[in-house]
Every structure is written in structure tokens, then in C-alpha cells.
Motif scaffolding. Structure first.
Motif, mmCIF file in Angstrom:
data_model
loop_
_atom_site.group_PDB
_atom_site.id
_atom_site.type_symbol
_atom_site.label_atom_id
_atom_site.label_comp_id
_atom_site.label_asym_id
_atom_site.label_seq_id
_atom_site.Cartn_x
_atom_site.Cartn_y
_atom_site.Cartn_z
ATOM 1 N N GLN A 170 -5.805 13.583 -2.070
ATOM 2 C CA GLN A 170 -6.914 12.644 -1.864
ATOM 3 C C GLN A 170 -7.975 12.743 -2.954
ATOM 4 O O GLN A 170 -8.598 11.741 -3.295
ATOM 5 C CB GLN A 170 -7.559 12.890 -0.495
ATOM 6 C CG GLN A 170 -6.683 12.475 0.678
ATOM 7 C CD GLN A 170 -6.689 10.967 0.904
ATOM 8 O OE1 GLN A 170 -7.724 10.353 1.076
ATOM 9 N NE2 GLN A 170 -5.515 10.357 0.897
ATOM 10 N N THR B 156 0.806 -1.213 0.000
ATOM 11 C CA THR B 156 0.000 0.000 0.000
ATOM 12 C C THR B 156 0.851 1.280 0.000
ATOM 13 O O THR B 156 1.714 1.469 0.864
ATOM 14 C CB THR B 156 -0.988 0.044 1.193
ATOM 15 O OG1 THR B 156 -1.492 1.393 1.314
ATOM 16 C CG2 THR B 156 -0.351 -0.305 2.513
ATOM 17 N N ASN C 240 -0.543 4.175 0.550
ATOM 18 C CA ASN C 240 -1.054 4.988 1.660
ATOM 19 C C ASN C 240 -0.344 4.641 2.964
ATOM 20 O O ASN C 240 -0.078 5.518 3.792
ATOM 21 C CB ASN C 240 -2.569 4.804 1.780
ATOM 22 C CG ASN C 240 -3.309 5.511 0.667
ATOM 23 O OD1 ASN C 240 -3.132 6.706 0.466
ATOM 24 N ND2 ASN C 240 -4.133 4.784 -0.077
ATOM 25 N N GLN D 39 -10.489 -0.077 5.717
ATOM 26 C CA GLN D 39 -9.289 0.190 4.907
ATOM 27 C C GLN D 39 -8.052 0.352 5.780
ATOM 28 O O GLN D 39 -8.135 0.729 6.960
ATOM 29 C CB GLN D 39 -9.480 1.485 4.095
ATOM 30 C CG GLN D 39 -10.456 1.327 2.936
ATOM 31 C CD GLN D 39 -10.462 2.523 2.019
ATOM 32 O OE1 GLN D 39 -10.268 3.660 2.459
ATOM 33 N NE2 GLN D 39 -10.701 2.291 0.741
ATOM 34 N N VAL D 40 -6.907 0.085 5.159
ATOM 35 C CA VAL D 40 -5.618 0.445 5.749
ATOM 36 C C VAL D 40 -5.116 1.677 5.006
ATOM 37 O O VAL D 40 -5.546 1.907 3.873
ATOM 38 C CB VAL D 40 -4.597 -0.716 5.607
ATOM 39 C CG1 VAL D 40 -4.976 -1.884 6.451
ATOM 40 C CG2 VAL D 40 -4.383 -1.118 4.151
ATOM 41 N N PRO D 41 -4.229 2.483 5.606
ATOM 42 C CA PRO D 41 -3.559 2.263 6.875
ATOM 43 C C PRO D 41 -4.400 2.714 8.070
ATOM 44 O O PRO D 41 -5.259 3.577 7.945
ATOM 45 C CB PRO D 41 -2.316 3.161 6.742
ATOM 46 C CG PRO D 41 -2.779 4.322 5.903
ATOM 47 C CD PRO D 41 -3.731 3.709 4.914
ATOM 48 N N GLU E 84 -7.154 6.922 7.800
ATOM 49 C CA GLU E 84 -6.935 7.966 6.782
ATOM 50 C C GLU E 84 -5.491 8.484 6.861
ATOM 51 O O GLU E 84 -5.073 9.110 7.846
ATOM 52 C CB GLU E 84 -7.926 9.132 6.903
ATOM 53 C CG GLU E 84 -9.355 8.754 6.591
ATOM 54 C CD GLU E 84 -9.566 8.384 5.116
ATOM 55 O OE1 GLU E 84 -8.822 8.855 4.246
ATOM 56 O OE2 GLU E 84 -10.487 7.581 4.860
ATOM 57 N N SER E 85 -4.771 8.251 5.758
ATOM 58 C CA SER E 85 -3.342 8.583 5.748
ATOM 59 C C SER E 85 -3.090 10.064 6.059
ATOM 60 O O SER E 85 -2.136 10.394 6.774
ATOM 61 C CB SER E 85 -2.720 8.206 4.399
ATOM 62 O OG SER E 85 -3.363 8.883 3.333
#
Ligand SMILES: N[C@@H](CCC(=O)N[C@@H](CS)C(=O)NCC(=O)O)C(=O)O
Length: 203
Positions: free
Chosen positions: A103, A14, A16, A56-58, A70-71
Motif C-alpha cells: 500500500q 481495477t 485492487n 473508492q472500490v473495491p 480497502e483491499s
């Protein structure tokens, strides 16, 4: 009372999540890392949904305990009180401007072609959906190129979390069929980011 360790949950590939590890590398922040697998369904488990209901990650377990998703929010949290988040109001708003741009205009248009063409390998580099993402993504890259022709970094004269947020998917854009040779100032900025002390590669 002992504070819990900072823990990052991500996946191996990922971008992010890479933003978070990159910032921690530059700042010398110690991080525990747990990598999950999207294809194995790890993000759909009840246990993970308790951590991030959006799935979701991260996600980062903060020093205070609660998980943060949320990154952009994670970068903002980690950069507080450091040179990667300028102190004055206008510069902070400019950082937020680039985080929002990343984003809304940048990330999906660069990440989706990489995901489907290279990581999953289920779409051709010239599939209609990939062409549509690249058309929009090239507009984002041209916008970055115009800024970087006049500035070394996105806000002020030193790197901030705006640069960290924009770095990973720009750096990996070629995996989605982008031609970065059309953006010489962007390429020089990528090299500057890679040359900074504490830089960590994706893998
Ligand atoms: N806006 C989020 C996007 C996070 C995101 O798209 N994560 C991807 C991996 S890079 C994910 O978890 N995908 C699995 C899914 O959406 O089911 C951020 O910036 O952190």
C-alpha cells in the motif's frame, strides 16, 4: 437466518478489485460481482458514498452484512481460517508487513503509470510524473526481487494474501512502462501464481 451473499463492487480494470477475485478463485469462494464505472461518475453517487464514504472500490459486502473497504482489509477478512493467512503471530505480522509495503511503496507507483499511460492514455510513457513513479516503483520491484531470489513466496513456503496483494499491479506493470525482464525472480513468482489452481485473470 440466511446470511447475505458476499458481493464485490469493483471496476472492470481495477487491480485492487482483482486481488479480491484472485483470492476467491484460489479459495473457491463464491462472489457476486458488480462493476461500476469511474468515468461515468458511479463512485460519486450518494448511493455509492453510503457504501464507501471514501468513494473508492473495491468494497465487499461481508457475510455479516456491513460493507468493507480497502483491499488489504478485504483480503484479511476472506483469508481468515485458510492457508492464505498463516496462524502464528510472527507469520501474520510478516503478512501485514508485505500488505503495508504494497500500500505504501508499491501500489501507487505501479498503478498510476498504468492508469495514465495505458487506461486513460493521457500521459506519455516518459512524462516527468511517470518517470518519478517508475523510479520509486523500481525500488519496490528491486526489493521484491531480492526477497524472491531467496524465497518462493513472500511469507513462508506457500502463497498467502501477501502474494495475492502484490500480484495484480506487478503483473500489469508493463502497461506503465516497466521492464520486468530486469526482475527474473519476480517473473518466475508471477508464473507460479498464475499456475496455482483457481487462478483468475483480470478479464
Ligand atoms: N487503498 C485502496 C485503494 C483503492 C483504489 O485506489 N481504488 C481505485 C480503483 S483501483 C478507485 O476507486 N479510484 C477512484 C477514486 O479514487 O476516485 C485499496 O487498496 O483498496
Amino acid at each position: 437466518m440466511n446470511q447475505p451473499a458476499l458481493e464485490l463492487i469493483d471496476t472492470i480494470y481495477t487491480g485492487n478489485g482483482w486481488k479480491v477475485r484472485l483470492l476467491c478463485g484460489y479459495l473457491g469462494i463464491a462472489l457476486q460481482r458488480r462493476s461500476l464505472s469511474i468515468v461515468e461518475g458511479d463512485l460519486d453517487t450518494e448511493a455509492f458514498r453510503r457504501i464507501n464514504p471514501w468513494g473508492q472500490v473495491p468494497v465487499l459486502r461481508t457475510r455479516e452484512g456491513p460493507w468493507l473497504a480497502e483491499s488489504a482489509a478485504i483480503l484479511w477478512y476472506l483469508a481468515q481460517g485458510t492457508a492464505f493467512l498463516p496462524a502464528d503471530a510472527l507469520a501474520q505480522a510478516q503478512v501485514l508487513q508485505w500488505l503495508s509495503f504494497e500500500q505504501t511503496q508499491h501500489m501507487a507507483n505501479l498503478a498510476q503509470p498504468r492508469l495514465w499511460v495505458t487506461l486513460r492514455g493521457t500521459m506519455a510513457v516518459d512524462a516527468p510524473a511517470v518517470l518519478a513513479w517508475r523510479e520509486q516503483g523500481n525500488k519496490a520491484l528491486a526489493h521484491m526481487e531480492a526477497h524472491l531470489q531467496r524465497h518462493r513466496y513472500f511469507v513462508g513456503d506457500r502463497p498467502s494474501i501477501a502474494d495475492v496483494a502484490l500480484f495484480p499491479y506487478t503483473c500489469m506493470a508493463q502497461q506503465g512502462g516497466y521492464e520486468l525482464r530486469c526482475y527474473p525472480s519476480v517473473r518466475r513468482w508471477l508464473e507460479r501464481m498464475q499456475a496455482l489452481a483457481g487462478y483468475v485473470p483480470l478479464l
